[in-house]
Design an enzyme around this catalytic site. Structure first.
Site, mmCIF file in Angstrom:
data_model
loop_
_atom_site.group_PDB
_atom_site.id
_atom_site.type_symbol
_atom_site.label_atom_id
_atom_site.label_comp_id
_atom_site.label_asym_id
_atom_site.label_seq_id
_atom_site.Cartn_x
_atom_site.Cartn_y
_atom_site.Cartn_z
ATOM 1 N N GLU D 66 0.958 -1.013 0.145
ATOM 2 C CA GLU D 66 0.003 0.099 -0.100
ATOM 3 C C GLU D 66 0.817 1.283 -0.094
ATOM 4 O O GLU D 66 0.809 2.348 -0.626
ATOM 5 C CB GLU D 66 -1.140 -0.144 1.121
ATOM 6 C CG GLU D 66 -2.230 -0.906 1.184
ATOM 7 C CD GLU D 66 -1.933 -2.303 1.638
ATOM 8 O OE1 GLU D 66 -0.672 -2.700 1.711
ATOM 9 O OE2 GLU D 66 -2.879 -3.024 1.784
ATOM 10 N N HIS D 135 -10.899 -3.693 11.033
ATOM 11 C CA HIS D 135 -11.551 -3.949 9.800
ATOM 12 C C HIS D 135 -12.918 -3.080 9.582
ATOM 13 O O HIS D 135 -13.723 -3.206 8.894
ATOM 14 C CB HIS D 135 -11.970 -4.987 9.098
ATOM 15 C CG HIS D 135 -10.771 -5.947 8.597
ATOM 16 N ND1 HIS D 135 -9.600 -5.841 8.824
ATOM 17 C CD2 HIS D 135 -10.589 -6.868 7.264
ATOM 18 C CE1 HIS D 135 -8.719 -6.509 7.861
ATOM 19 N NE2 HIS D 135 -9.290 -7.050 7.164
HETATM 20 C C1 LIG Z 1 -2.271 -4.541 4.779
HETATM 21 C C2 LIG Z 1 -3.420 -5.044 4.229
HETATM 22 N N1 LIG Z 1 -3.917 -5.026 3.022
HETATM 23 C C3 LIG Z 1 -4.702 -5.977 2.459
HETATM 24 C C4 LIG Z 1 -5.624 -6.670 3.260
HETATM 25 C C5 LIG Z 1 -6.810 -7.434 2.421
HETATM 26 N N2 LIG Z 1 -6.247 -8.823 2.681
HETATM 27 C C6 LIG Z 1 -6.638 -9.512 3.464
HETATM 28 S S1 LIG Z 1 -6.020 -11.198 3.186
HETATM 29 C C7 LIG Z 1 -5.363 -10.685 1.821
HETATM 30 C C8 LIG Z 1 -4.410 -11.672 1.105
HETATM 31 C C9 LIG Z 1 -3.210 -11.971 1.761
HETATM 32 O O1 LIG Z 1 -2.409 -13.187 1.058
HETATM 33 P P1 LIG Z 1 -1.486 -14.041 1.691
HETATM 34 O O2 LIG Z 1 -0.515 -13.261 2.487
HETATM 35 O O3 LIG Z 1 -0.817 -14.696 0.764
HETATM 36 O O4 LIG Z 1 -2.193 -14.839 2.840
HETATM 37 P P2 LIG Z 1 -3.368 -16.042 2.510
HETATM 38 O O5 LIG Z 1 -4.739 -15.320 2.833
HETATM 39 O O6 LIG Z 1 -3.275 -16.584 1.113
HETATM 40 O O7 LIG Z 1 -3.335 -16.956 3.476
HETATM 41 C C10 LIG Z 1 -5.425 -9.421 1.438
HETATM 42 C C11 LIG Z 1 -5.134 -8.710 0.321
HETATM 43 C C12 LIG Z 1 -5.178 -6.575 4.434
HETATM 44 N N3 LIG Z 1 -5.824 -7.457 5.426
HETATM 45 N N4 LIG Z 1 -4.035 -6.059 5.012
#
Ligand SMILES: Cc1ncc(C[n+]2csc(CCOP(=O)(O)OP(=O)(O)O)c2C)c(N)n1
Ligand SMILES: Cc1ncc(C[n+]2csc(CCOP(=O)(O)OP(=O)(O)O)c2C)c(N)n1
Ligand SMILES: [Mg+2]
Ligand SMILES: [Mg+2]
Lengths: 352, 317, 317, 352
Positions: D66, D135
């Site tokens: 971000e 959130h």
């Molecule tokens: C800083 C931030 N940006 C965006 C989000 C929205 N978000 C929640 S989970 C996620 C995906 C994260 O992917 P990964 O780290 O691969 O973990 P996974 O969910 O696949 O276990 C996103 C973009 C967030 N929670 N926090």
């Protein structure tokens, strides 16, 4: 407090140093870190030589990684340590908002108290001259907005020491706001360790006609303004809130119920600022019962310019404070108090 | 094609201009006419000059608060710079921004920033815009070794590599971030390896040598214009003066006199000057001195902005 | 020393517990009794179980919103977890935090976070505290592939390597961040190379294999306890369900049925179960089912916190 | 505006989509990016299929970065583009504060207007149920504090479209606040492109006795509260500020000079919040002339809990708004309006 200790004058920077030393001696979990804390300048002396007085892992420099370092403080606190994270400019805290607001502020709440969060975040307000748009900001209101954070802004050496000790002992994140133009200020400071409790304002000067609340460095100008208001027959009561969250609104309200007028002077913008909060609380409290006169003063609603003539107009000063207080009592009338630059500003020499 | 002699003259003019402007700033700083912090590049001139010499005038440069060298190497207006430092109305930001936010859009010199590493992603964004538009301009972004510790640096490399953007990353590694040495900040002295792991070709130039920097930059710029994506240069260099302000700083004790002397022995301004015929060199130097005299005189007589200007430019119309 | 059979039983109990708890959550989710988002680890169990099996009970774990598996593998209280999901007063955070902020300090399970990558530097800070105190505990931090794109990940690696901290970084690479594939986010699939550039030993385990993960983790933990500094594991794995919520998600179209099927064929829960004698397996499963029944029954009968509790715990006393 | 267009009803999400499409057609410099903008859900439909309607480089997903992505938006804007950066949760903007506050907000000022900064930052407030502490936050007041940023919070499909078009055309950074519970709201929206100018509030309901200002989603509850206040003989005027910075204080002040009472309901905490600013401005304006009754309502001063009974108590709702308005007019008296959950909340189904 012993009478001996009360006779000792030291500076604001020395008071912070002494508080830190005493707490580091008391509790081996207390440590200090941040960019440059162990360099020879030692944050205006406030962290000087802590790494030799204690050990290099209790006062250490870090990479330029404010976001992670805030997380490091949080994690260390979860492990029972009491970190003090120092920032040369409060502007850099904008890199730490995610950890501070999303994590530190909520740690106790989302664990129903299983996790304590004893971190102190020192943010130095960079003002002197020519710091410009990115090195002069005070973003305390952003933290005041968020439940779970405490925010303090001591202005005297006495309160600097006592608030620092209280902040270190507090089990919650404390944003500790320090204005550069205060470091050389001298005042009586007891030698022994003591806490200045948060949420207790100080009436620095008694008065009848108008209440002036000054946040951080502007309190000095408020006192100067009060003196010049005397000359036109206005008796100003001057209050230093010391702690902004929690905020001692009762002391301010008591004063306003006497004076009927309130001027709040902040070292930031007024919009959604600490001054807005204080005015709003007073307005709500007197709502409908009494028509109190309320006014805020703060940075001009612009970025901070570097050139001196504009910078002078950007900041409130003793003259503009006096004028605003006068205007509150004498609507429409004009009065131009003599403008003299504050001595700590005039005496400042660069480069930074 | 410019002949080699003209080329050398141009390089030297640029180096000498930067050096002398900053020496003049240091000389007059005690008068408090420049009421704003200055971060001098004395000792580091060859990085900006070498890289800018490999770029086209319509290419874009992003830099930092230590930005005098880049501003001048990119062709920024000297009068506007000195007036800006003086806080005067003919400054590049009408005196409102000072040394840490120099800008000259006409020559592709984008506004610098006093917050470390912030212009790195901005440069990436500019490069993305160029690619979206099918332009064959490119962007170079200059930053210190300390910048590379900020997370946004890694985020920026990742995105630039992912999108194959036309950008040259230039790390001016002067070994220190304020008084903090690399050892206090990096687990290993292998920045280029890390950068290469993003698929970005990365090379270190170890000694500040002007020709080496220019040659490496030229190769990088050529590859970038071919659409090969980002390139990275780590230019080792050295700051002679204090981190901020006009002074020397050996008394502080964070670095040694030997280290400083070793770098001074490699001074690219002197070495490049020595490659010119004495009369040519003298002419170049005189012209630069004249221009500097004129710029300071210009700033001296320039007016401060009117107080009403405080409220201008908060919003762009 | 535990014998091999007991060891396998423990591993299977943990795997099966996680799988069945999450299946039960998925089953009842439509009833809206869990009025809060859930991120299931079904398919990814072997990472938490394998790594936690290499750790001591007094070691520390940090994880993410996709945290049920880690919480249970680390020995977190099952009843407190289910009550928390139900928003009930016996929940690990008295119902105030939900699935995304599980915590059980008694077993070293630190509070998880719904903001990607935020617990990574926190884990580093915890590890620093351990080192300062001369403890021989260690920290493991679990995070997704997407986390590694956040700048704070790089900052954290740099600092942990610089200070040689006792921490194991565990990337659970499930190929996606929500519906975004690695290709949309990484210029090259070589995370371990990048991590290694910080001087942190880094290894990928390609297939989710429980034994391989445990073996690699054990070696890493041993090195960490010797004071060699951080270690890194990239555990490839796969999420069977939707990013959030109980559903399947092939209809969305961001991944293929073949890919899912290939990973299901490697299901570590089934494969590990098959290594147990049928009667042993049945006993383990029955005990787990009973515990789960009890936990859901417990949560059902548990009370909601009193409205006055809204104001509790804002500040720690 | 043609009569045909005025007869068309679409949702808030569709209105945002239409605005974006129309501006992307008009100006090839407009593009949309952010985590998940090109996924099949397309940000509640607001960005759906833009990458196929236009091209994949005008509506694209990004790595989770971000901070850098905000810098990318800023740099693209410097190159003359008009980026729209979308965030699934406004909480994630806490990672963008450095670029937004230290850089974007100051770009025009520190270059004396040489640089324009036409970026739109869409922040979705995650509320529905069970979103919890990280959130559900709305941090608009942090941005309102900073000169150089604009902040808008449209609540109707009509204003969503018009504000989005105005935001895209604006040469300054605009923080565009969207509440998830508004996306399915339907309303009349002209088909052609039009701008809703910033700094103009809307009086949604006329009244005599109390002015109620509602920010973002709470405006719906304010209108519901106004209806229940009718039943006890209180006539409420309801105002939607639409834009928070600039803020149309005149419209609010005009209303208050009629009603003598103001209740501001925000979708965030009150401390140093938008509600503090509105109350402070009104208090300053009437200062000493008239004892107006002022009151704020917002999130409880806690982190947001997930469990429903506490979450219900955390948020203001139609009942608590009506009660607060009643209390403002009838000090000390008690009245408990019937509490019914807002339909958009009741109808919400998870998982997220
Ligand atoms: C800083 C931030 N940006 C965006 C989000 C929205 N978000 C929640 S989970 C996620 C995906 C994260 O992917 P990964 O780290 O691969 O973990 P996974 O969910 O696949 O276990 C996103 C973009 C967030 N929670 N926090
Ligand atoms: C985000 C941020 N953190 C800290 C600072 C304070 N600071 C100013 S310059 C500097 C050192 C930067 O070092 P480097 O990137 O190597 O550049 P150099 O000054 O050596 O050219 C620091 C820490 C800052 N301006 N911004
Ligand atoms: Mg450096
Ligand atoms: Mg993933």
């Amino acid at each position: 407090m012993s009478s001996i200790s009360e006779n000792r004058e030291i500076t604001y920077a020395e008071a912070l140093h002494e508080a830190t030393v005493q707490e580091m001696e008391r509790d081996s979990g207390v440590f200090v870190f941040g960019l440059g804390v162990d360099d020879p300048k030692g944050m205006y002396g406030s962290t000087r030589d802590l790494h030799t007085m204690f050990s290099p892992d209790r006062n250490f420099d870090t990479p330029l990684s404010e976001d992670a370092m805030t997380g490091v403080a949080i994690g260390a606190a979860m492990a029972g340590m009491r970190p003090i994270h120092v920032h040369q400019r409060m502007d850099f805290l904008l890199l730490c908002m995610n950890q501070l607001v999303n994590c530190a502020a909520k740690a106790s709440y989302v664990t129903a108290g299983a996790v304590a969060m004893p971190i102190v975040v020192r943010g130095i307000i960079g003002r002197s001259w020519g710091q410009g748009a990115q090195h002069s900001q005070a973003v305390h209101s952003m933290f005041m907005h968020v439940p779970g954070l405490k925010v303090v802004a001591p202005t005297t050496p006495h309160d600097a020491k006592g608030c620092m000790i209280a902040a270190i002992r507090d089990n919650n994140p404390v944003i500790f706001m320090e204005h550069r133009m205060l470091y050389q200020l001298r005042g009586f400071v007891p030698t022994e360790a003591y806490e200045v409790p948060f949420g207790k304002a100080r009436v620095l000067r008694k008065g009848r006609d108008v209440t002036i609340v000054g946040i951080s460095h502007p309190i000095l100008d408020c006192l100067r303004a009060a003196n010049s208001l005397d000359a036109v027959g206005i008796s100003a009561e001057v209050i230093d809130p010391v702690s902004l969250a929690p905020l001692d609104i009762d002391t301010i309200a008591d004063s306003v119920s006497k004076t009927g007028s309130l001027l709040v002077v902040d070292t930031s913008w007024t919009n959604c600022g600490a001054s807005a909060e204080i005015v709003a609380q007073i307005a709500e409290r007197f709502a409908g019962d009494r028509a109190v006169r309320l006014r805020r003063l703060g940075y001009a609603p612009t970025s901070c310019p570097t050139t001196k003539p504009l910078e002078n107009a950007f900041y409130p000063d003793a003259a503009s404070i006096a004028q605003a207080a006068f205007g509150l009592l004498h609507k429409g009338e004009e009065w131009r108090p003599l403008a003299t630059e504050a001595k700590e500003i005039t005496e400042f020499r660069g480069p930074f | 094609m410019m002949d080699a002699q003209d080329d050398l003259v141009n390089l030297y003019r640029s180096l000498f201009l930067i050096r002398r402007v900053e020496e003049r700033i240091a000389e007059i700083y005690h008068t408090d006419k420049i009421k704003s912090p200055v971060h001098l590049s004395i000792g580091q001139e060859s990085v900006s000059v070498g890289v800018c010499a490999a770029m086209r005038p319509d290419d874009i440069a992003f830099g930092t608060y230590r930005g005098h060298a880049l501003y001048l190497a990119k062709g920024g207006d000297l009068n506007a710079m000195i007036s800006e430092l003086y806080g005067k109305a003919a400054g590049c930001a009408r005196g409102k921004a000072g040394s840490m936010h120099l800008v000259d859009m006409a020559v592709g010199m984008m506004p610098t920033s006093a917050i470390v590493a912030t212009t790195i992603p901005q440069a990436v964004g500019y490069a993305m815009a160029l690619k979206m538009r099918g332009s064959n301009q490119m962007v170079a972004v200059f930053f210190g070794d300390g910048s590379t510790e900020e997370g946004v640096f890694s985020e920026s490399l990742n995105f630039a590599a992912l999108k194959k953007l036309p950008i040259l990353f230039v790390c001016e590694n002067n070994l220190y971030a304020i008084y903090s040495s690399m050892k206090a900040r990096w687990p290993a002295d292998n920045l280029c390896d890390r950068v290469a792991s993003y698929g970005i070709p990365a090379a270190r130039i170890a000694d500040g040598d002007l020709d080496a920097i220019r040659t490496a930059a030229s190769a990088a710029v050529t590859a970038i214009r071919r659409g090969n994506g980002p390139q990275f240069l780590e230019c080792m260099t050295y700051r002679w003066h204090d981190h901020v302000g006009p002074g020397e700083d050996l008394h502080i004790g964070y670095r040694t006199a030997e280290e400083l002397a070793a770098w001074k022995a490699k001074d690219q301004v002197a070495l490049t000057g020595a490659r010119l015929a004495p009369d040519v060199r003298a002419r170049v130097e005189q012209a630069v001195e004249d221009a500097i005299d004129a710029a300071f005189a210009f700033a001296e007589q320039d007016l401060f902005p009117d107080v009403a200007e405080l409220h201008d430019h908060v919003f762009h119309q």
